[in-house]
Design a protein around this motif. Structure first.
Motif, PDB file in Angstrom:
ATOM      1  N   UNK B 341      43.317  31.841  46.683  1.00  0.00           N
ATOM      2  CA  UNK B 341      42.504  32.436  45.621  1.00  0.00           C
ATOM      3  C   UNK B 341      42.526  33.953  45.683  1.00  0.00           C
ATOM      4  N   UNK B 342      43.324  34.495  46.591  1.00  0.00           N
ATOM      5  CA  UNK B 342      43.394  35.951  46.735  1.00  0.00           C
ATOM      6  C   UNK B 342      44.006  36.566  45.478  1.00  0.00           C
ATOM      7  N   UNK B 343      43.425  37.682  45.057  1.00  0.00           N
ATOM      8  CA  UNK B 343      43.984  38.407  43.925  1.00  0.00           C
ATOM      9  C   UNK B 343      43.900  39.886  44.286  1.00  0.00           C
ATOM     10  N   UNK B 344      45.054  40.533  44.425  1.00  0.00           N
ATOM     11  CA  UNK B 344      45.071  41.938  44.841  1.00  0.00           C
ATOM     12  C   UNK B 344      45.638  42.798  43.727  1.00  0.00           C
ATOM     13  N   UNK B 345      45.155  44.026  43.618  1.00  0.00           N
ATOM     14  CA  UNK B 345      45.714  44.916  42.607  1.00  0.00           C
ATOM     15  C   UNK B 345      46.588  46.002  43.213  1.00  0.00           C
ATOM     16  N   UNK B 356      48.544  27.558  40.688  1.00  0.00           N
ATOM     17  CA  UNK B 356      47.991  26.427  41.424  1.00  0.00           C
ATOM     18  C   UNK B 356      49.021  25.730  42.319  1.00  0.00           C
ATOM     19  N   UNK B 357      50.276  26.179  42.281  1.00  0.00           N
ATOM     20  CA  UNK B 357      51.270  25.638  43.205  1.00  0.00           C
ATOM     21  C   UNK B 357      51.423  26.512  44.448  1.00  0.00           C
ATOM     22  N   UNK B 375      71.418  61.022  46.739  1.00  0.00           N
ATOM     23  CA  UNK B 375      71.025  59.720  47.291  1.00  0.00           C
ATOM     24  C   UNK B 375      71.045  58.690  46.171  1.00  0.00           C
ATOM     25  N   UNK B 376      71.286  57.436  46.532  1.00  0.00           N
ATOM     26  CA  UNK B 376      71.232  56.383  45.532  1.00  0.00           C
ATOM     27  C   UNK B 376      69.797  55.910  45.379  1.00  0.00           C
ATOM     28  N   UNK B 377      69.364  55.733  44.142  1.00  0.00           N
ATOM     29  CA  UNK B 377      68.021  55.208  43.897  1.00  0.00           C
ATOM     30  C   UNK B 377      68.087  54.116  42.842  1.00  0.00           C
ATOM     31  N   UNK B 378      67.068  53.260  42.881  1.00  0.00           N
ATOM     32  CA  UNK B 378      66.897  52.270  41.826  1.00  0.00           C
ATOM     33  C   UNK B 378      65.758  52.777  40.959  1.00  0.00           C
ATOM     34  N   UNK B 379      66.057  53.221  39.771  1.00  0.00           N
ATOM     35  CA  UNK B 379      65.022  53.794  38.912  1.00  0.00           C
ATOM     36  C   UNK B 379      64.454  52.709  38.007  1.00  0.00           C
ATOM     37  N   UNK B 380      63.134  52.532  38.092  1.00  0.00           N
ATOM     38  CA  UNK B 380      62.497  51.489  37.282  1.00  0.00           C
ATOM     39  C   UNK B 380      62.573  51.867  35.816  1.00  0.00           C
ATOM     40  N   UNK B 381      63.101  50.970  35.014  1.00  0.00           N
ATOM     41  CA  UNK B 381      63.206  51.245  33.574  1.00  0.00           C
ATOM     42  C   UNK B 381      62.310  50.347  32.738  1.00  0.00           C
ATOM     43  N   UNK B 382      61.897  49.206  33.322  1.00  0.00           N
ATOM     44  CA  UNK B 382      60.986  48.360  32.555  1.00  0.00           C
ATOM     45  C   UNK B 382      60.190  47.504  33.527  1.00  0.00           C
ATOM     46  N   UNK B 383      58.929  47.274  33.189  1.00  0.00           N
ATOM     47  CA  UNK B 383      58.088  46.418  34.023  1.00  0.00           C
ATOM     48  C   UNK B 383      57.660  45.207  33.210  1.00  0.00           C
ATOM     49  N   UNK B 384      57.861  44.024  33.761  1.00  0.00           N
ATOM     50  CA  UNK B 384      57.370  42.810  33.144  1.00  0.00           C
ATOM     51  C   UNK B 384      56.101  42.406  33.884  1.00  0.00           C
ATOM     52  N   UNK B 385      54.995  42.281  33.150  1.00  0.00           N
ATOM     53  CA  UNK B 385      53.724  41.988  33.807  1.00  0.00           C
ATOM     54  C   UNK B 385      53.444  40.500  33.832  1.00  0.00           C
ATOM     55  N   UNK B 386      52.689  40.087  34.859  1.00  0.00           N
ATOM     56  CA  UNK B 386      52.192  38.712  34.915  1.00  0.00           C
ATOM     57  C   UNK B 386      53.280  37.660  34.758  1.00  0.00           C
ATOM     58  N   UNK B 387      54.355  37.834  35.521  1.00  0.00           N
ATOM     59  CA  UNK B 387      55.455  36.865  35.436  1.00  0.00           C
ATOM     60  C   UNK B 387      55.174  35.725  36.401  1.00  0.00           C
ATOM     61  N   UNK B 388      55.172  34.504  35.901  1.00  0.00           N
ATOM     62  CA  UNK B 388      54.989  33.355  36.783  1.00  0.00           C
ATOM     63  C   UNK B 388      56.343  32.692  37.004  1.00  0.00           C
ATOM     64  N   UNK B 389      56.364  31.671  37.865  1.00  0.00           N
ATOM     65  CA  UNK B 389      57.645  31.020  38.153  1.00  0.00           C
ATOM     66  C   UNK B 389      58.153  30.251  36.934  1.00  0.00           C
ATOM     67  N   UNK B 390      57.282  30.041  35.942  1.00  0.00           N
ATOM     68  CA  UNK B 390      57.709  29.284  34.778  1.00  0.00           C
ATOM     69  C   UNK B 390      58.085  30.185  33.612  1.00  0.00           C
TER      70      UNK B 390
END
Lengths: 290, 413, 327
Positions: B341-345, B356-357, B375-390
């Motif tokens: 039931x842990x939920x962290x921000x 629930x799985x 240096x090589x970097x991975x630059x974040x270009x898009x964030x997908x929020x609240x992605x579940x396994x489904x």
């Protein structure tokens, strides 16, 4: 059309790398009858040492070819040490040879992990060989073409050594009849050290030459050793020509087999190996039946 | 560093464990004073050592930050090397559970290792948090004592496919990944979402895990506008080198292992331009991540990747769970419920919670591999929020279809 | 000689009473592992030590039995049926394995067995409908012979001990039998044996079958112990590992493989908990064995023991006042 050309070109060049890998093994096994199961580890050690100097990890950044020579000489020296201190005590005792070579390979693998860590190392292609060559409709990387040239040079060099020099004659004599050779004044034990060092050095050289293509990572030794075994079985041990032709054949089987029979990718090398062992155990050019 | 702790703590742990076993202490009040035992199953020898070593670095970094104290209880950390084999994993799991009496296990690394011990863990009721991505362990064959705070194999690939279709506007792609379950599940997920968005997977290539030279496969890549790869371990490095050496210039998209930030220090110019979707990204601007990266730089001199971050977050979940039960971990079922039931921000990977799985629902980052200041970097270009396994699929329908495999989804001929 | 019998007696008593003096379920499990790996090593030793045939694909045979057991259980059969079918499948497999491998001896045999082992490993990976691929097969339960459940570690240990003692007895009987003597004859002087009228190929073939049967027994114990089987168990590394157990312990001796199994299992499971670089240590131990006791741990220890006893006897028998009587 390019598909077939690329595969053919790669078969030959990959075969070249396989020759460099297996020549050492074939030499040691064919001439000294020792199954050197440390061979994969020597390949990996050569790759790691060479990569260290190419990348400049110890603060010394070297030319690729210089690093390759350094790696080769270092591992050849280690091989000579192993032969003098360990293998010399076990003439003809194949089980003990298996035990000691596998034991050394465990030590070498863990040592590499300790020193270089778990991350893979990328070896930059030597700048003079970067880029592509255009052969008609085929575009192929220069470095891979260079490998086959290197392989041919090494093959010729080995052949000259064994066939045309006094050292080579002594080596061959020491192998055919060690006691007789000693009677005639040939220092057989010293020769065996030289041969083992040569085989080890060749493995290391193959490792660093393969570096720009394969990179260097833990587990490289276990990935490459079975390939060396397949080449030596197919081509026949103790025969330089056998190693060379065997390498090219394995190169073709590897490339075309994986591309055309993906379902059988795991077996594509071992089925032919099995067939050869069942039908012609001495391999294509082997001198004696193992 | 961790080795010293392991040896010392091990002896203390065994003594404490034997004592606890001999003198049955049922009263929770007394047991609370006993340290909380955290066991790590990882691989420190052999080809899988790369990820395994990083896993230990991640959890030790978190433990150090918390001064080895969770919710007021002292934490005893025991690290076990499984050797990368399922039998070894079972043996070490037994060592941790039966001999060292650990309260929770983090790890193991590989899916096949986890599958070897999943029944045992459930039977022993020992909570386990692992990065192992085997999908069915939180889908069709769920283990009630298993928690995954990282991602299933396809969880990162669904958004990657969405990005590839919608942002990169790719239409025809070839997938290439290793010939094992992790590869199948990644590429299956990618294919499903890519084709749902109007794309088409033209061919699926599966080189065996041990493939020194990918050229026979690279020679088959043509007639497409993009390539999706799912290599893991040290294979992405070799693949990208050989990909560039083969003269291929199509854009490459990949998942969490292909674009792992920990590989940035090994990549060369050939990897520039690669897009990857990962549950963790080095450039995430949360407080915890900044602290985490700084600590990794200080202690180990490296930037963390997905394996380090995964274990750090696992540590956070364990601590949060203990906070919820006020430090009590004797009732394993209750403790498990608390962790679930842990939920962290604020974590190195952003906000997380569990479905629930027992699988995480969190943010996934699409990054672009570039060069900055040499240096090589991975630059974040898009964030997908609240992605579940489904992903966006209906859970029931998703579970009714077979698990992603070599032939599922099938190639549309 | 009585010293040897005494030592064996002590060992036997120790093994039988092990769960009582070995503290902790974990260590009882380690003991079980040593025992069934010892059976595997004994099986391989029949070929390596007594027949002079080094097989580098034995892990493949081991895996075939394990998979057969697991698959039969998945199909819903009970344990007795699963074990029986697994044993039959194993015998058929080893027969094919032997027919192919015995076309050659020496290095040829090694290479053919290596190739066969790798092919079996590849099959385990790719035949996903049968083996589950790299996800492997789980076995949900352990058997309950005569009503005793083997899920408990101590019960499993005793079952393993019984089977181990039976296997050791079987190998002893085999080695001391005329067939065993003939086998050693083919190892040392194959041509002479042939000239004397012995059917060398048949003798070796039977040895392979016996070795395969014992391997199957150890595999069944293994798969019930771990309750899981995956392709890793059939790889070249696994074949090399059991070969190392045989050689390091003492090939061609009865007790050698047991020592070797003990060494490898203890370093891999127990010592690895203390020492991070246990792989290096294991390799170093093998090299040390080659230098100090090239004949193997068991014969080497016996030799050093005899040397020590002789030295003590000599110094105690020394005439007082002579140069030899050094305190």
């Amino acid at each position: 059309m390019t598909f077939w050309l690329v595969l053919t070109a790669n078969s030959i060049t990959f075969g070249g790398l396989l020759f460099l890998l297996s020549a050492g093994f074939s030499l040691i096994f064919g001439l000294m009858r020792i199954p050197n199961l440390t061979h994969g580890s020597l390949f990996m050690l050569g790759a790691y040492i060479g990569a260290t100097f190419v990348i400049g990890m110890l603060g010394v950044k070297m030319n690729f070819w210089l690093a390759a020579v350094l790696a080769t000489l270092t591992v050849a020296f280690l091989g000579a040490l192993a032969e003098r201190m360990l293998l010399r005590r076990l003439p003809g005792d194949q089980l003990a040879q298996v035990l000691v070579t596998l034991g050394l390979s465990f030590m070498a693998a863990d040592f590499c992990l300790l020193v270089w860590g778990g991350d893979p190392l990328s070896v930059a292609t030597p700048p003079e060989l970067a880029g592509f060559a255009r052969l008609g409709v085929l575009v192929f990387p220069n470095y891979r073409l260079a490998i086959i040239v290197i392989a041919v040079i090494v093959a010729i060099g080995l052949w000259l050594l064994l066939d045309r020099t006094r050292l080579g004659a002594m080596i061959r004599a020491g192998v055919d009849d060690p006691d007789m050779a000693r009677v005639v004044g040939v220092r057989v034990s010293q020769l065996f050290t030289i041969v083992f060092a040569l085989g080890a050095g060749l493995a290391a050289f193959a490792g660093i030459i393969g570096g720009p293509i394969l990179s260097v990572y833990p587990g490289l030794d276990q990935d490459m050793l079975p390939l060396a075994l397949v080449v030596v079985i197919l081509g026949g041990s103790g025969s330089l020509l056998g190693s060379f032709v065997g390498s090219i054949i394995v190169g073709f089987i590897y490339n075309f087999g994986q591309a055309l029979l993906p379902e059988l990718a795991y077996f594509v090398l071992f089925f032919p190996m099995l067939l050869v062992l069942l039908l012609r155990p001495q391999g294509l050019f082997g001198r004696h039946v193992p | 560093m961790s080795r010293k702790i392991t040896r010392r703590k091990f002896i203390v742990g065994t003594a404490a464990g034997t004592a606890a076993a001999t003198f049955n202490f049922p009263a929770p009040a007394i047991a609370q004073a006993a340290p909380f035992k955290l066991g790590l199953l990882t691989v420190k020898t052999g080809p899988l050592a790369q990820g395994g070593i990083q896993m230990e670095q991640g959890i030790v970094t978190f433990l150090k930050e918390k001064n080895y104290t969770f919710a007021g209880r002292k934490v005893e950390f025991i690290s076990a090397d499984t050797g990368g084999s399922p039998a070894g994993t079972k043996t070490k799991a037994q060592e941790l559970i039966e001999r060292d009496k650990v309260d929770t296990i983090v790890g193991p690394l590989a899916a096949f290792e986890l599958l070897a011990i999943t029944d045992y863990i459930a039977q022993q009721k020992t909570p386990c948090l692992s990065l192992a991505a085997a999908e069915d362990l939180t889908q069709r064959r769920p283990n009630p004592y298993f928690l995954r705070a990282s991602a299933t194999s396809s969880q990162a690939m669904h958004p990657m496919a969405d990005f590839a279709a919608k942002e990169l506007k790719l239409k025809r792609m070839i997938t290439i990944s290793e010939d094992f379950a992790f590869g199948y599940e990644q590429m299956g997920g990618f294919q499903q979402t890519f084709e749902d968005n109007g794309g088409r997977i033209v061919n699926k290539l599966w080189p065996p895990i041990v493939t020194p030279d990918y050229t026979p496969y690279l020679a088959q890549i043509e007639g497409v506008d993009g390539v999706c790869q799912g290599f893991a371990g040290s294979n992405p490095l070799r693949f990208m080198k050989q990909y560039a050496a083969a003269g291929l210039k199509y854009p490459v998209v990949t998942g969490e292992t292909g674009g792992d930030d920990a590989l940035l220090r090994s990549f060369g110019d050939e990897a520039l331009g690669m897009y990857s979707c990962c549950p963790y990204t080095l450039d995430l601007n949360t407080d915890t991540n900044k602290r985490f990266v700084a600590a990794m730089n200080k202690d180990y001199g490296v930037d963390p990747g997905f394996y380090c971050a995964g274990l750090y977050v696992n540590g956070m979940v364990v601590e949060a769970g203990l906070q919820k039960t006020s430090g009590k971990s004797d009732d394993k079922t209750e403790f498990m419920k608390a962790m679930k039931s842990v939920s962290l921000t604020d974590t190195p990977r952003g906000p997380i919670k569990f479905d629930n799985f027992g699988n995480v629902i969190g943010d996934f980052y699409v990054r672009h591999l570039e060069k900055a200041n040499g240096k090589f970097i991975n630059k974040t270009v898009k964030v997908y929020h609240n992605v579940s396994q489904f992903w966006t699929y209906d859970e029931k329908k998703f579970l009714e279809q077979p698990v992603y495999s070599r032939n599922y989804p099938p190639l549309k001929s | 000689m009585s010293g040897r019998v005494f030592a064996l007696g002590v060992a036997f008593v120790a093994l039988v009473t092990l769960p009582y003096w070995m503290t902790g379920v974990y260590y009882i499990n380690v003991a079980s592992q040593i025992l069934f790996y010892a059976i595997f090593a004994l099986a391989l030793n029949v070929l390596v030590g007594y027949a002079g045939l080094v097989s580098l694909g034995h892990a493949g045979l081991f895996g075939v039995t394990a998979y057969a057991t697991g698959y039969m259980l998945q199909l819903g059969f009970g344990h007795p049926m699963a074990i029986l079918v697994a044993l039959v499948i194993s015998l058929i497999s080893v027969a094919i394995y032997a027919v192919l491998s015995l076309r050659s001896t020496g290095i040829g045999f090694i290479m053919i067995t290596l190739a066969l082992g790798e092919i079996l490993w590849g099959l385990a990976y790719r035949w996903i409908s049968l083996t589950g691929g790299d996800n492997g097969l789980s076995l949900k339960t352990r058997p309950e012979p005569f009503g005793y459940s083997l899920s408990d570690a101590t019960a499993f240990y005793y079952a393993t001990l019984v089977i181990f003692l039976l296997s050791l007895a079987a190998v002893t009987v085999f080695v001391r039998s005329p067939l065993g003597a003939a086998l050693m004859g083919t190892r040392d002087q194959a041509r002479r044996m042939s000239a004397l009228g012995y059917h060398v190929w048949a003798i070796r073939f039977y040895a392979c079958l016996f070795s395969g049967l014992l391997t199957a027994v150890s595999a069944i114990l293994f798969v019930y112990y771990t309750q899981f089987i995956s392709p890793q168990t059939l790889g070249l590394t696994s074949s090399a590992e059991v070969l190392l157990m045989v050689i390091s312990g003492g090939a061609g001796t009865l007790l050698g493989p047991i020592f070797g199994a003990g060494l490898v299992v203890i370093v891999k499971t127990v010592v690895s908990g203390f020492i991070e670089r246990w792989n290096f240590l294991l390799g170093a131990i093998f090299v040390a064995i080659v230098i100090l006791m090239p004949e193997g741990l068991a014969p080497g220890t016996a030799r050093l023991w005899r040397l020590a006893r002789r030295k003590r006897a000599r110094s105690s028998k020394a005439i007082p006042g002579s140069a030899e009587a050094k305190p």
